[in-house]
Design an enzyme around this catalytic site. Sequence first.
Site, PDB file in Angstrom:
ATOM      1  N   GLN A   1       0.803  -1.264   0.060  1.00 28.08           N
ATOM      2  CA  GLN A   1      -0.036   0.068   0.012  1.00 28.08           C
ATOM      3  C   GLN A   1       0.751   1.219   0.136  1.00 28.08           C
ATOM      4  O   GLN A   1       0.365   2.424   0.271  1.00 28.08           O
ATOM      5  CB  GLN A   1      -1.042   0.078   0.966  1.00 28.08           C
ATOM      6  CG  GLN A   1      -2.010  -0.973   1.070  1.00 28.08           C
ATOM      7  CD  GLN A   1      -2.665  -0.946  -0.024  1.00 28.08           C
ATOM      8  OE1 GLN A   1      -2.794  -0.159  -1.007  1.00 28.08           O
ATOM      9  NE2 GLN A   1      -3.540  -2.164  -0.602  1.00 28.08           N
ATOM     10  N   SER A   2       2.085   1.025  -0.227  1.00 25.96           N
ATOM     11  CA  SER A   2       2.941   2.228  -0.404  1.00 25.96           C
ATOM     12  C   SER A   2       2.515   3.348  -1.388  1.00 25.96           C
ATOM     13  O   SER A   2       2.329   2.833  -2.689  1.00 25.96           O
ATOM     14  CB  SER A   2       4.441   1.815  -0.890  1.00 25.96           C
ATOM     15  OG  SER A   2       5.134   2.964  -1.480  1.00 25.96           O
ATOM     16  N   ASN A   3       2.241   4.475  -1.150  1.00 22.24           N
ATOM     17  CA  ASN A   3       2.038   5.590  -2.266  1.00 22.24           C
ATOM     18  C   ASN A   3       3.258   5.959  -2.918  1.00 22.24           C
ATOM     19  O   ASN A   3       3.188   6.140  -4.263  1.00 22.24           O
ATOM     20  CB  ASN A   3       1.808   6.950  -1.610  1.00 22.24           C
ATOM     21  CG  ASN A   3       0.559   6.540  -0.553  1.00 22.24           C
ATOM     22  OD1 ASN A   3      -0.839   6.187  -0.998  1.00 22.24           O
ATOM     23  ND2 ASN A   3       0.597   7.154   0.738  1.00 22.24           N
TER      24      ASN A   3
END
Length: 339
Positions: free
Chosen positions: A77-79
């Site tokens: 879920q890393s932007n």
Amino acid sequence: MIDSIAKLPRVQLGFYPTPLTDAKHLSAELGGPRIFIKRDDLSGLAIGGNKARKLEFILAEAKKQGATAVVSTASAQSNFCLQLAAAARKLNMRSSFALLKGIHNETQGNLLLQNILDSHIEILEVADMTLLQGSFISDKLNAVAAKLKAEGETPYIVKHTLPETPAILGVVGWITAAEELNQQFADLGIDPDYVVLVNGGGGTQAGLEIGSRYLNTRWKVIGIPVLNKAPAARKAVADQANAASEYLGLGVTISPDEVVVHDEYIGEGYGIPTTEGINAIRLMAQTEAIFLCPVYTGKGLSGVVDLVKKGRFTSSDTIVFVHTGGIPALFAYQQEVVK
Ligand SMILES: Cc1ncc(COP(=O)(O)O)c(C=O)c1O
């Protein structure tokens, strides 16, 4: 633009300047300071966010080195990884990631968008964020890069931590934001007291710290950490700020005790939503029709709300809240956000 920055290679990934908007309803609701929002969620790369500014310099360097693919890591879920995967597509490059296990590892939110981009992802069985700094992850990234090489690609590993060049170039991106803000303040005829933003790895805050000092602004920077407690967060900002300043020859230095952070909004830990953060997401949506995220900006605004309550920000202050993005994560955290 600062001379030594203008001379660096840069690719265009975002649309700048991003808007600076007057959040009148939010301000009235809090009965507190005048609040402006710097809309880097509208930076225009993928679903927006603070990484586009960083990547304009990082990917120019990768291109300069002849890269045809990028490799990186962070938490699921890393932007950052979504924005890197999107930037790679724009530049006709492939992307591969070895991600630490997160709270939500299903193909939703950022992972859904990376799937659509056909970015290659391996989610590792470990979740400890401190591993991002050691040999465990760098061995993994080297293995991913070796595989790409065997397929005929020229991979560039985007490493986030000092003394690696990408970490420094990311900070450079946010020095340009300090210049941009100053110009917008002048255009709007405002003289803000504070620029408040979320602090993760600290590179974004580092850029604003060095930029504001170099430009000798009256406004001060305040960070709201979502990962590190104050001592580590302050040191990370100072180290990155000083490395970028030296790289650019700006002659500005900063010590950790000059870095202001309020670390009481992390909650149980990185990626674990807080009730106050979720409430802040709803508050921003219902006053300004702007969406925040549970991992970063929701916690950031929860800090602003609390600091107004505590009288740290008063009704005579003008503050700027930097919306650093993260909106895709909302969908992955549906369970926690839904009432
Ligand atoms: C939405 C969002 N806000 C803030 C940050 C913090 O940026 P930095 O790591 O530069 O402190 C990040 C990245 O980690 C992010 O994705």
